[in-house]
Design a protein around this motif. Structure first.
Motif, mmCIF file in Angstrom:
data_model
loop_
_atom_site.group_PDB
_atom_site.id
_atom_site.type_symbol
_atom_site.label_atom_id
_atom_site.label_comp_id
_atom_site.label_asym_id
_atom_site.label_seq_id
_atom_site.Cartn_x
_atom_site.Cartn_y
_atom_site.Cartn_z
ATOM 1 N N VAL A 91 48.802 -1.789 54.741
ATOM 2 C CA VAL A 91 47.643 -0.896 54.606
ATOM 3 C C VAL A 91 46.439 -1.694 54.104
ATOM 4 C CG1 VAL A 91 46.691 1.001 53.220
ATOM 5 C CG2 VAL A 91 48.915 1.258 54.338
ATOM 6 N N GLN A 92 46.641 -2.513 53.089
ATOM 7 C CA GLN A 92 45.530 -3.270 52.516
ATOM 8 C C GLN A 92 45.011 -4.328 53.495
ATOM 9 O OE1 GLN A 92 43.976 -2.190 49.930
ATOM 10 N NE2 GLN A 92 45.550 -0.639 49.603
ATOM 11 N N LEU A 93 45.902 -4.968 54.231
ATOM 12 C CA LEU A 93 45.466 -5.936 55.249
ATOM 13 C C LEU A 93 44.676 -5.232 56.355
ATOM 14 C CD1 LEU A 93 48.573 -8.280 55.540
ATOM 15 C CD2 LEU A 93 46.273 -8.926 54.782
ATOM 16 N N GLY A 94 45.099 -4.033 56.709
ATOM 17 C CA GLY A 94 44.365 -3.264 57.713
ATOM 18 C C GLY A 94 42.947 -2.950 57.260
ATOM 19 N N LYS A 95 42.793 -2.540 55.999
ATOM 20 C CA LYS A 95 41.457 -2.280 55.465
ATOM 21 C C LYS A 95 40.615 -3.558 55.464
ATOM 22 C CE LYS A 95 42.697 1.584 52.475
ATOM 23 N NZ LYS A 95 42.812 2.064 51.091
ATOM 24 N N HIS A 96 41.265 -4.664 55.125
ATOM 25 C CA HIS A 96 40.538 -5.936 55.103
ATOM 26 C C HIS A 96 40.076 -6.323 56.511
ATOM 27 C CE1 HIS A 96 39.115 -9.525 53.238
ATOM 28 N NE2 HIS A 96 39.826 -10.289 54.041
ATOM 29 N N LEU A 97 40.937 -6.116 57.501
ATOM 30 C CA LEU A 97 40.546 -6.380 58.887
ATOM 31 C C LEU A 97 39.405 -5.462 59.329
ATOM 32 C CD1 LEU A 97 44.029 -6.932 60.550
ATOM 33 C CD2 LEU A 97 42.235 -8.636 60.222
ATOM 34 N N PHE A 98 39.429 -4.235 58.844
ATOM 35 C CA PHE A 98 38.352 -3.292 59.152
ATOM 36 C C PHE A 98 37.011 -3.858 58.683
ATOM 37 C CE2 PHE A 98 35.520 0.187 58.083
ATOM 38 C CZ PHE A 98 35.624 1.038 59.166
ATOM 39 N N TYR A 99 36.948 -4.331 57.447
ATOM 40 C CA TYR A 99 35.680 -4.838 56.921
ATOM 41 C C TYR A 99 35.313 -6.196 57.508
ATOM 42 C CZ TYR A 99 35.364 -0.790 54.017
ATOM 43 O OH TYR A 99 35.266 0.521 53.617
ATOM 44 N N LEU A 100 36.301 -6.993 57.871
ATOM 45 C CA LEU A 100 36.016 -8.240 58.573
ATOM 46 C C LEU A 100 35.380 -7.932 59.928
ATOM 47 C CD1 LEU A 100 36.271 -11.342 58.852
ATOM 48 C CD2 LEU A 100 38.532 -10.931 59.832
ATOM 49 N N SER A 101 35.937 -6.955 60.604
ATOM 50 C CA SER A 101 35.374 -6.530 61.889
ATOM 51 C C SER A 101 33.978 -5.941 61.703
ATOM 52 C CB SER A 101 36.306 -5.511 62.543
ATOM 53 O OG SER A 101 35.835 -5.155 63.808
ATOM 54 N N SER A 102 33.779 -5.190 60.631
ATOM 55 C CA SER A 102 32.458 -4.631 60.333
ATOM 56 C C SER A 102 31.433 -5.737 60.132
ATOM 57 C CB SER A 102 32.516 -3.784 59.061
ATOM 58 O OG SER A 102 33.345 -2.681 59.236
ATOM 59 N N LEU A 103 31.827 -6.768 59.419
ATOM 60 C CA LEU A 103 30.933 -7.898 59.185
ATOM 61 C C LEU A 103 30.563 -8.568 60.505
ATOM 62 C CD1 LEU A 103 29.493 -9.738 57.150
ATOM 63 C CD2 LEU A 103 31.627 -11.018 56.952
ATOM 64 N N CYS A 104 31.542 -8.740 61.364
ATOM 65 C CA CYS A 104 31.268 -9.313 62.691
ATOM 66 C C CYS A 104 30.296 -8.436 63.466
ATOM 67 C CB CYS A 104 32.566 -9.490 63.475
ATOM 68 S SG CYS A 104 33.631 -10.794 62.844
ATOM 69 N N ASN A 105 30.495 -7.131 63.400
ATOM 70 C CA ASN A 105 29.599 -6.209 64.110
ATOM 71 C C ASN A 105 28.169 -6.329 63.616
ATOM 72 O OD1 ASN A 105 31.630 -5.184 65.725
ATOM 73 N ND2 ASN A 105 32.029 -3.445 64.396
ATOM 74 N N LEU A 106 27.984 -6.328 62.304
ATOM 75 C CA LEU A 106 26.638 -6.383 61.745
ATOM 76 C C LEU A 106 25.924 -7.688 62.085
ATOM 77 C CD1 LEU A 106 27.148 -4.781 58.234
ATOM 78 C CD2 LEU A 106 26.000 -3.778 60.219
ATOM 79 N N LEU A 107 26.698 -8.768 62.196
ATOM 80 C CA LEU A 107 26.115 -10.079 62.493
ATOM 81 C C LEU A 107 26.149 -10.401 63.983
ATOM 82 C CD1 LEU A 107 27.600 -12.055 59.478
ATOM 83 C CD2 LEU A 107 25.281 -11.118 59.722
ATOM 84 N N ASP A 108 26.552 -9.416 64.784
ATOM 85 C CA ASP A 108 26.632 -9.568 66.233
ATOM 86 C C ASP A 108 27.527 -10.742 66.637
ATOM 87 O OD1 ASP A 108 26.124 -8.653 68.773
ATOM 88 O OD2 ASP A 108 24.350 -9.925 69.044
ATOM 89 N N LEU A 109 28.694 -10.806 65.988
ATOM 90 C CA LEU A 109 29.698 -11.829 66.280
ATOM 91 C C LEU A 109 30.901 -11.165 66.933
ATOM 92 C CD1 LEU A 109 29.557 -13.700 62.852
ATOM 93 C CD2 LEU A 109 28.497 -14.426 65.010
ATOM 94 N N ASP A 110 31.537 -11.894 67.815
ATOM 95 C CA ASP A 110 32.705 -11.390 68.528
ATOM 96 C C ASP A 110 33.962 -11.989 67.907
ATOM 97 O OD1 ASP A 110 34.861 -11.205 70.472
ATOM 98 O OD2 ASP A 110 33.333 -10.490 71.860
ATOM 99 N N LEU A 111 34.811 -11.128 67.350
ATOM 100 C CA LEU A 111 36.032 -11.579 66.691
ATOM 101 C C LEU A 111 36.944 -12.347 67.644
ATOM 102 C CD1 LEU A 111 37.206 -11.485 63.880
ATOM 103 C CD2 LEU A 111 38.160 -9.248 64.389
#
Length: 131
Positions: A91-111
Protein backbone atom coordinates in the motif's frame (compact mmCIF):
# COMPACT_ATOMS: atom_id res chain seq x y z
CA UNK A 1 -5.28 -4.34 -14.39
CA UNK A 2 -2.59 -6.87 -15.31
CA UNK A 3 -1.88 -5.13 -18.61
CA UNK A 4 -1.61 -1.62 -17.14
CA UNK A 5 1.35 0.26 -18.54
CA UNK A 6 3.30 3.00 -16.82
CA UNK A 7 1.90 5.49 -19.31
CA UNK A 8 -1.67 4.45 -18.48
CA UNK A 9 -0.93 4.68 -14.78
CA UNK A 10 0.62 8.11 -15.26
CA UNK A 11 -2.51 9.28 -17.13
CA UNK A 12 -4.74 7.82 -14.43
CA UNK A 13 -2.79 9.68 -11.74
CA UNK A 14 -3.09 12.89 -13.74
CA UNK A 15 -6.87 12.49 -13.90
CA UNK A 16 -7.11 11.83 -10.15
CA UNK A 17 -4.72 14.43 -8.84
CA UNK A 18 -6.84 17.43 -7.90
CA UNK A 19 -5.75 18.55 -4.47
CA UNK A 20 -1.97 18.45 -4.81
CA UNK A 21 -1.30 20.09 -8.17
CA UNK A 22 1.44 22.35 -6.85
CA UNK A 23 4.97 21.12 -7.42
CA UNK A 24 5.80 21.92 -3.80
CA UNK A 25 2.82 19.90 -2.58
CA UNK A 26 3.80 16.92 -4.70
CA UNK A 27 7.43 17.08 -3.59
CA UNK A 28 6.42 17.15 0.06
CA UNK A 29 3.87 14.34 -0.42
CA UNK A 30 6.52 12.28 -2.23
CA UNK A 31 8.90 12.74 0.68
CA UNK A 32 6.14 11.86 3.14
CA UNK A 33 5.22 8.73 1.17
CA UNK A 34 8.86 7.66 1.09
CA UNK A 35 8.99 7.99 4.87
CA UNK A 36 5.80 5.90 5.12
CA UNK A 37 7.40 3.13 3.05
CA UNK A 38 10.37 3.16 5.40
CA UNK A 39 8.08 3.14 8.44
CA UNK A 40 6.14 0.13 7.14
CA UNK A 41 9.34 -1.83 6.64
CA UNK A 42 10.57 -0.82 10.09
CA UNK A 43 7.28 -1.95 11.66
CA UNK A 44 7.81 -5.38 10.07
CA UNK A 45 10.89 -5.64 12.25
CA UNK A 46 9.91 -3.78 15.41
CA UNK A 47 6.20 -4.49 15.80
CA UNK A 48 5.41 -7.63 13.83
CA UNK A 49 8.77 -9.32 13.95
CA UNK A 50 8.21 -11.35 10.78
CA UNK A 51 11.65 -10.18 9.67
CA UNK A 52 14.66 -9.31 11.74
CA UNK A 53 17.91 -7.58 10.97
CA UNK A 54 21.43 -8.57 11.78
CA UNK A 55 23.72 -6.01 10.26
CA UNK A 56 27.48 -6.11 10.27
CA UNK A 57 30.31 -5.10 8.01
CA UNK A 58 30.01 -6.57 4.52
CA UNK A 59 32.81 -9.03 3.70
CA UNK A 60 33.61 -7.31 0.41
CA UNK A 61 37.20 -7.32 -0.85
CA UNK A 62 38.55 -5.75 -4.04
CA UNK A 63 40.08 -8.98 -5.28
CA UNK A 64 36.72 -10.80 -5.36
CA UNK A 65 35.02 -11.43 -8.67
CA UNK A 66 31.54 -10.00 -9.12
CA UNK A 67 29.97 -13.43 -8.72
CA UNK A 68 31.93 -14.10 -5.52
CA UNK A 69 30.95 -10.70 -4.15
CA UNK A 70 27.26 -11.32 -4.98
CA UNK A 71 27.39 -14.55 -2.97
CA UNK A 72 29.10 -12.94 0.03
CA UNK A 73 27.20 -9.66 0.30
CA UNK A 74 24.21 -9.99 2.61
CA UNK A 75 20.85 -8.24 2.85
CA UNK A 76 21.00 -8.42 6.67
CA UNK A 77 17.36 -9.62 6.59
CA UNK A 78 16.36 -12.78 8.43
CA UNK A 79 12.91 -14.26 7.82
CA UNK A 80 10.17 -13.37 5.36
CA UNK A 81 7.47 -10.74 5.37
CA UNK A 82 4.12 -12.00 6.61
CA UNK A 83 0.96 -11.41 4.59
CA UNK A 84 -0.05 -8.40 6.70
CA UNK A 85 3.34 -6.71 6.28
CA UNK A 86 3.38 -7.44 2.55
CA UNK A 87 -0.01 -5.75 2.30
CA UNK A 88 1.05 -2.73 4.38
CA UNK A 89 4.30 -2.19 2.46
CA UNK A 90 2.55 -2.70 -0.88
CA UNK A 91 0.00 0.00 0.00
CA UNK A 92 2.75 2.45 0.95
CA UNK A 93 4.80 1.67 -2.17
CA UNK A 94 1.68 2.24 -4.26
CA UNK A 95 1.17 5.67 -2.71
CA UNK A 96 4.82 6.46 -3.33
CA UNK A 97 4.49 5.46 -6.99
CA UNK A 98 1.41 7.67 -7.21
CA UNK A 99 3.37 10.74 -6.11
CA UNK A 100 6.37 9.81 -8.25
CA UNK A 101 4.01 9.67 -11.21
CA UNK A 102 2.47 12.98 -10.14
CA UNK A 103 5.90 14.57 -10.10
CA UNK A 104 6.57 13.27 -13.60
CA UNK A 105 3.24 14.68 -14.77
CA UNK A 106 3.89 18.14 -13.34
CA UNK A 107 7.35 18.26 -14.92
CA UNK A 108 6.09 16.82 -18.21
CA UNK A 109 8.30 13.73 -17.90
CA UNK A 110 7.41 10.28 -19.15
CA UNK A 111 7.97 7.53 -16.57
CA UNK A 112 8.35 4.94 -19.35
CA UNK A 113 11.14 7.04 -20.90
CA UNK A 114 12.88 7.49 -17.55
CA UNK A 115 12.89 3.75 -16.89
CA UNK A 116 14.00 3.00 -20.46
CA UNK A 117 16.91 5.46 -20.16
CA UNK A 118 17.96 4.08 -16.79
CA UNK A 119 17.78 0.53 -18.12
CA UNK A 120 19.88 1.53 -21.13
CA UNK A 121 22.42 3.15 -18.81
CA UNK A 122 22.58 -0.02 -16.73
CA UNK A 123 23.08 -2.13 -19.85
CA UNK A 124 25.72 0.19 -21.29
CA UNK A 125 27.71 0.84 -18.12
CA UNK A 126 27.29 -2.62 -16.64
CA UNK A 127 29.57 -2.97 -13.62
CA UNK A 128 30.65 0.67 -13.87
CA UNK A 129 27.06 1.65 -12.96
CA UNK A 130 27.32 -0.01 -9.55
CA UNK A 131 27.03 2.31 -6.61
Amino acid sequence: MSGLTLKQFQEQVSDLLLRHRSLLDVLSKSQQSSASVNRSVIKSVTECGCISLQANKQPYQDELTLEEAKELIQTHINGNLCENCVDAITVQLGKHLFYLSSLCNLLDLDLDDIIAKESQKCSTLGLFNLS
